[in-house]
Design a protein around this motif. Structure first.
Motif, PDB file in Angstrom:
ATOM      1  N   THR A 191      45.380  51.848  17.612  1.00  9.64           N
ATOM      2  CA  THR A 191      46.162  51.508  18.807  1.00  9.64           C
ATOM      3  C   THR A 191      45.379  50.485  19.648  1.00  9.64           C
ATOM      4  OG1 THR A 191      47.081  53.739  18.814  1.00  9.64           O
ATOM      5  CG2 THR A 191      47.297  52.435  20.846  1.00  9.64           C
ATOM      6  N   THR A 192      46.027  49.377  20.001  1.00 10.93           N
ATOM      7  CA  THR A 192      45.388  48.340  20.836  1.00 10.93           C
ATOM      8  C   THR A 192      45.975  48.409  22.238  1.00 10.93           C
ATOM      9  OG1 THR A 192      45.096  46.912  18.921  1.00 10.93           O
ATOM     10  CG2 THR A 192      44.989  45.881  21.112  1.00 10.93           C
ATOM     11  N   THR A 193      45.060  48.518  23.169  1.00  8.97           N
ATOM     12  CA  THR A 193      45.489  48.616  24.574  1.00  8.97           C
ATOM     13  C   THR A 193      44.997  47.365  25.324  1.00  8.97           C
ATOM     14  OG1 THR A 193      45.317  51.018  24.462  1.00  8.97           O
ATOM     15  CG2 THR A 193      45.396  50.003  26.666  1.00  8.97           C
ATOM     16  N   GLN A 194      45.889  46.677  25.996  1.00 12.75           N
ATOM     17  CA  GLN A 194      45.545  45.445  26.735  1.00 12.75           C
ATOM     18  C   GLN A 194      45.503  45.751  28.231  1.00 12.75           C
ATOM     19  OE1 GLN A 194      48.418  42.122  26.936  1.00 12.75           O
ATOM     20  NE2 GLN A 194      46.797  40.858  26.015  1.00 12.75           N
ATOM     21  N   VAL A 195      44.328  45.398  28.829  1.00 11.49           N
ATOM     22  CA  VAL A 195      44.147  45.636  30.261  1.00 11.49           C
ATOM     23  C   VAL A 195      43.988  44.274  30.956  1.00 11.49           C
ATOM     24  CG1 VAL A 195      42.739  46.714  32.038  1.00 11.49           C
ATOM     25  CG2 VAL A 195      43.053  47.850  29.818  1.00 11.49           C
ATOM     26  N   ILE A 196      44.779  44.012  31.952  1.00 11.00           N
ATOM     27  CA  ILE A 196      44.732  42.745  32.684  1.00 11.00           C
ATOM     28  C   ILE A 196      44.114  42.997  34.064  1.00 11.00           C
ATOM     29  CG2 ILE A 196      46.097  40.857  33.645  1.00 11.00           C
ATOM     30  CD1 ILE A 196      48.207  41.446  31.506  1.00 11.00           C
ATOM     31  N   GLY A 197      43.110  42.207  34.389  1.00 10.96           N
ATOM     32  CA  GLY A 197      42.417  42.357  35.687  1.00 10.96           C
ATOM     33  C   GLY A 197      41.809  41.027  36.144  1.00 10.96           C
ATOM     34  N   THR A 198      40.974  41.043  37.189  1.00 10.08           N
ATOM     35  CA  THR A 198      40.293  39.841  37.701  1.00 10.08           C
ATOM     36  C   THR A 198      38.808  40.105  37.721  1.00 10.08           C
ATOM     37  OG1 THR A 198      40.538  40.641  39.966  1.00 10.08           O
ATOM     38  CG2 THR A 198      42.281  39.201  39.123  1.00 10.08           C
ATOM     39  N   ASP A 199      38.111  38.989  37.622  1.00 12.70           N
ATOM     40  CA  ASP A 199      36.655  39.147  37.685  1.00 12.70           C
ATOM     41  C   ASP A 199      36.211  38.950  39.117  1.00 12.70           C
ATOM     42  OD1 ASP A 199      37.040  36.465  38.069  1.00 12.70           O
ATOM     43  OD2 ASP A 199      36.075  35.814  36.197  1.00 12.70           O
ATOM     44  N   GLN A 200      34.842  38.677  39.357  1.00  3.61           N
ATOM     45  CA  GLN A 200      34.297  38.571  40.689  1.00  3.61           C
ATOM     46  C   GLN A 200      34.737  37.286  41.384  1.00  3.61           C
ATOM     47  OE1 GLN A 200      30.085  38.970  40.150  1.00  3.61           O
ATOM     48  NE2 GLN A 200      30.222  41.201  39.724  1.00  3.61           N
ATOM     49  N   LEU A 201      35.079  36.337  40.589  1.00  5.92           N
ATOM     50  CA  LEU A 201      35.490  35.059  41.174  1.00  5.92           C
ATOM     51  C   LEU A 201      36.989  35.024  41.416  1.00  5.92           C
ATOM     52  CD1 LEU A 201      33.285  32.664  39.031  1.00  5.92           C
ATOM     53  CD2 LEU A 201      32.841  33.510  41.333  1.00  5.92           C
ATOM     54  N   GLY A 202      37.622  36.083  41.059  1.00  3.10           N
ATOM     55  CA  GLY A 202      39.061  36.148  41.289  1.00  3.10           C
ATOM     56  C   GLY A 202      39.881  35.548  40.171  1.00  3.10           C
ATOM     57  N   ARG A 203      39.237  35.369  39.069  1.00  4.52           N
ATOM     58  CA  ARG A 203      39.982  34.833  37.935  1.00  4.52           C
ATOM     59  C   ARG A 203      40.649  35.966  37.144  1.00  4.52           C
ATOM     60  NH1 ARG A 203      35.227  31.295  35.411  1.00  4.52           N
ATOM     61  NH2 ARG A 203      34.206  33.269  35.895  1.00  4.52           N
ATOM     62  N   LEU A 204      41.745  35.568  36.495  1.00  3.77           N
ATOM     63  CA  LEU A 204      42.513  36.551  35.708  1.00  3.77           C
ATOM     64  C   LEU A 204      41.781  36.808  34.404  1.00  3.77           C
ATOM     65  CD1 LEU A 204      45.117  38.206  35.569  1.00  3.77           C
ATOM     66  CD2 LEU A 204      46.156  36.261  34.355  1.00  3.77           C
ATOM     67  N   VAL A 205      41.594  38.137  34.100  1.00  7.41           N
ATOM     68  CA  VAL A 205      40.879  38.542  32.880  1.00  7.41           C
ATOM     69  C   VAL A 205      41.747  39.544  32.104  1.00  7.41           C
ATOM     70  CG1 VAL A 205      38.828  39.628  31.938  1.00  7.41           C
ATOM     71  CG2 VAL A 205      38.638  38.194  33.971  1.00  7.41           C
TER      72      VAL A 205
END
Length: 465
Positions: free
Chosen positions: A160-174
């Motif tokens: 099972t592959t789980t994709q997590v979308i977030g931001t780093d310290q600079l506010g970039r999308l990760v």
């Protein structure tokens, strides 16, 4: 040589009888056979014509004095109806002595010394009625599933592959992907089975032991009233075999005991008869042993010529349902067990050594489910050997042939629950007489189809009293 000797013996006997009839005897002191010997008395003068009856003390002849104390010498006159040769006080000769005096004398049918037999009994032929039943012929082992059990036979990996979308310290999308692997078990359901005995059944047409068995007037019987006790044995090979193909060998045997007693001077009789029946065969058929129904027999001779043996008679047989055993028919109902009324008529005609006899009867049951049966039987016999000698143990031998026709008036449908087919059966055998006893042995064969049985063997013993 016999033709010469017989007239000579008859002439001698007649001559001896005539000479003895001219003599008159008085008792002597010499015993003979438990009785007295008879000798010629002294000759005395006969009174002249016209002299009255004898009176003690009075002379029988004129001028001759008589001593009143002297024994009377006049021969006594026999009273009417007595033997003029044998004095009234002499013992009557026994049957053997009478037989020696008259070599052609015949005793009664019921017994006595070397009885004359005008005709022998029928042997019979009937095996019974067929009832449609569902029978169990055997069992077979059949596995049966009663449940299931589960077991794990392995595992199947699942990623099972789980994709997590977030931001780093600079506010970039990760975007982060997480891969997870799971092992799923492989489960198998195993059935739980047990071995079960399953009955093998089939539909068959079978006789019921004790029903319609040994009830006919032609079963070890004849139209003549008799004094006797008797027993018999019947064996039916493969009874009902043609009606049940593939069922297997089925046999039936029957033993019968009974008695008969005359009254009304031998013109009527009453008797009772009881059969015992056993059936042998495959499972579901064999192993049946029953007491049959009791039959009460009544006879009356409307014409009974005791000199020739010719006879015309009739009567009734009443069969009551006292027998054991029962069965369930194909539709789930109980097999009928009727009271049977059997009026009958018969005749006997004799021709010296040959005799012909016939019987017709009608069996009427109280239940309409049982068949109404019309029966006709004719028998012919011939005495190959017959004697009246007292010192002979075997007094007669007679072969007999019988034809029996059975016509059911109801229950003629072979697909019905109760079935009886038209029958024509021939029975043939020998009859042996031993003074008071008789023994017969015969074979019966059906000559029309479907054959109710293969072959029937039978024997009977009768003792006259």
């Amino acid at each position: 040589m016999r033709r010469v000797l017989a007239p000579a013996l008859v002439g001698l006997l007649l001559a001896g009888t005539a000479s003895r009839a001219q003599d008159r005897y008085v008792p002597s002191t010499v015993a003979f056979g438990g009785g007295q010997r008879y000798s010629r008395p002294p000759v005395v003068p006969c009174p002249p014509f016209g002299v009255g009856p004898y009176t003690p003390g009075v002379p029988s002849m004129p001028g001759v004095p008589v001593d009143p104390n002297a024994p009377r010498m006049d021969p006594p006159v026999a009273p009417p109806g007595t033997d003029p040769i044998m004095p009234p006080e002499a013992p009557a000769p026994n049957p053997l002595e009478r037989r020696l005096l008259d070599p052609f004398a015949q005793a009664t049918e019921a017994g006595g010394v070397a009885p004359r037999t005008f005709n022998e009994n029928f042997d019979g032929d009937f095996g019974g009625v067929y009832y449609k039943r569902r029978i169990t012929t055997g069992y077979t082992i059949v596995p049966q599933v009663v449940g299931f059990t589960q077991r794990v036979t392995g595992y199947t990996p699942v990623t099972t592959t789980t994709q997590v979308i977030g931001t780093d310290q600079l506010g970039r999308l990760v975007v982060t992907n997480t891969v997870t692997t799971t092992n799923n078990p492989i489960i198998v359901n195993d059935p739980v089975t047990v071995n079960t005995l399953v009955a093998q059944q089939r539909i068959a047409r079978l006789t019921l032991a004790g029903r319609y068995s040994g009830v006919l007037i032609s079963d070890n019987d004849n139209p003549r009233p008799q004094d006797r006790i008797y027993g018999g044995y019947n064996f039916y090979d493969n009874i009902g075999g043609s009606l049940n193909p593939g069922l297997g060998q089925t046999d039936l045997q029957r033993e019968t005991v009974g008695f008969e007693k005359t009254f009304l001077n031998g013109d009527a009789s009453f008797g009772m008869r009881l059969p015992f029946v056993q059936q042998y065969g495959p499972p579901g058929v064999g192993g049946t042993q029953n007491v049959g129904d009791l039959s009460l027999l009544f006879k009356y001779a409307f014409y009974n010529n005791r000199e020739t043996g010719d006879l015309i008679s009739g009567g009734l047989i009443l069969t009551v349902p006292t027998g054991s055993g029962d069965a369930t028919l194909l539709d789930g109902t109980k097999a009928p067990h009727s009271v049977l009324f059997q009026p009958w008529g018969g005749f006997v005609r004799t021709f010296d050594r040959t005799f012909v006899q016939g019987i017709t009867s009608l069996i009427v049951p109280t239940s309409s489910s049982d068949p109404t049966l019309w029966n006709n039987s004719v028998g012919v016999g011939y005495y190959l050997y017959r004697t009246t000698a007292n010192n002979t143990w075997l007094t007669s031998v007679a072969p007999v042939v019988e034809v029996h026709v059975r016509t059911p008036l109801t229950q003629r449908n072979p697909d019905g629950l109760v079935y009886l087919q038209d029958q024509v059966n021939i029975t043939s055998g020998f009859r042996f007489r031993f003074n008071r006893a008789s023994f017969s042995t015969s074979i019966g064969v059906p000559v029309t189809g479907p054959r109710p049985w293969g072959v029937e063997a039978m024997s009977f013993f009768n003792y006259s009293f």
